[in-house]
Design a protein around this motif. Sequence first.
Motif, mmCIF file in Angstrom:
data_model
loop_
_atom_site.group_PDB
_atom_site.id
_atom_site.type_symbol
_atom_site.label_atom_id
_atom_site.label_comp_id
_atom_site.label_asym_id
_atom_site.label_seq_id
_atom_site.Cartn_x
_atom_site.Cartn_y
_atom_site.Cartn_z
ATOM 1 N N ARG A 119 0.924 -1.335 -0.448
ATOM 2 C CA ARG A 119 -0.057 -0.132 -0.086
ATOM 3 C C ARG A 119 0.661 0.879 0.426
ATOM 4 O O ARG A 119 0.341 1.822 -0.588
ATOM 5 N N ASP A 137 -4.301 -1.580 -0.899
ATOM 6 C CA ASP A 137 -4.847 -0.494 -0.333
ATOM 7 C C ASP A 137 -6.056 -0.895 0.331
ATOM 8 O O ASP A 137 -6.579 -0.698 0.768
ATOM 9 N N ASP A 138 -7.267 -0.932 -1.072
ATOM 10 C CA ASP A 138 -8.545 -1.580 -1.030
ATOM 11 C C ASP A 138 -8.503 -2.952 0.010
ATOM 12 O O ASP A 138 -9.073 -2.924 0.515
ATOM 13 N N GLY A 159 2.117 1.711 -3.611
ATOM 14 C CA GLY A 159 1.259 2.590 -4.427
ATOM 15 C C GLY A 159 0.809 1.459 -4.759
ATOM 16 O O GLY A 159 0.053 1.401 -6.025
ATOM 17 N N CYS A 160 0.212 0.694 -4.445
ATOM 18 C CA CYS A 160 -0.109 -0.744 -5.230
ATOM 19 C C CYS A 160 -1.684 -0.196 -4.565
ATOM 20 O O CYS A 160 -2.363 -0.269 -3.210
ATOM 21 N N ALA A 161 -2.658 -0.480 -5.697
ATOM 22 C CA ALA A 161 -4.117 0.459 -5.210
ATOM 23 C C ALA A 161 -4.973 -1.345 -4.573
ATOM 24 O O ALA A 161 -5.448 -0.255 -3.653
ATOM 25 N N PRO A 162 -4.874 -2.090 -5.272
ATOM 26 C CA PRO A 162 -5.077 -3.116 -4.435
ATOM 27 C C PRO A 162 -4.750 -3.809 -3.368
ATOM 28 O O PRO A 162 -6.350 -3.874 -2.728
ATOM 29 N N LYS A 203 -8.428 -2.029 3.457
ATOM 30 C CA LYS A 203 -9.470 -1.075 3.798
ATOM 31 C C LYS A 203 -9.834 -2.690 4.259
ATOM 32 O O LYS A 203 -11.134 -1.943 5.535
ATOM 33 N N ASP A 215 -1.121 -8.011 -9.683
ATOM 34 C CA ASP A 215 -1.310 -6.854 -9.715
ATOM 35 C C ASP A 215 -0.005 -5.861 -10.704
ATOM 36 O O ASP A 215 0.437 -5.337 -11.444
#
Length: 228
Positions: free
Chosen positions: A111, A119-120, A114-117, A123, A144
């Motif tokens: 996260r 981070d998602d 900068g890895c969006a998945p 959460k 990813d």
Amino acid sequence: MTTDPRAGLLLVMQHADSAFPSGGFAFSQGLEASSLLADRFGGFEFEPYVRTQLIHRWTCADRVALVRSHRMKGDLARIMELDAEVEASTAIDVLRHGSRRNGMAFLTAHRRLGCAPADDYAKLVRAGQASGHLCVVQGLVWHDLGVGEDAAVAISGYQCVASLATAAVRLGLLGALEAQAAIARLHPLVATLSATPIEDDEPLAAFIPLAEIAVLMPDASGQRLFSS
């Protein structure tokens, strides 16, 4: 994702490196407990222990979950279902919580990179909607990043062996050079097990009763370097 094979190799090397802050190298998968209780289990030998972990846990449980997650291509709803399957199939709470901790450490590192998945999914874990087991989030994140399925399995298999070797060195069971020699001898087994086909709906299966019993038993020293 890159089509340059050299860049792809460097990516694999980066993520297989013990210096990558993913948390996986702080977990001994019961090795410490088994070695401390060796007299009760008829002696402790490092390589047979690792072979058992590879054959009866990694290849049929962690590897399966990793590959299934990788093939889900970022579908978080399906990945959450798989995560719940891993949670339910891991009977020993020490191992279950360790896998979750390592998974969250892995998500946190990615996260911040900068890895969006990552981070998602982090959460969802923080919200209590997912467990975040390491093998599951590895499949999510490595897909990813463009790490192929075979390479992801190779990283996972190598880390399984290398993390146990690192634990053995820290515990004084092996010297550093002995550990490297053992890792090299175990490479062919990892390669062979990695080639075993996996169905998209392959069930998870693991059978390492002595290691699980050792984790649950108190040791004579009352103090351990590893949480598992």
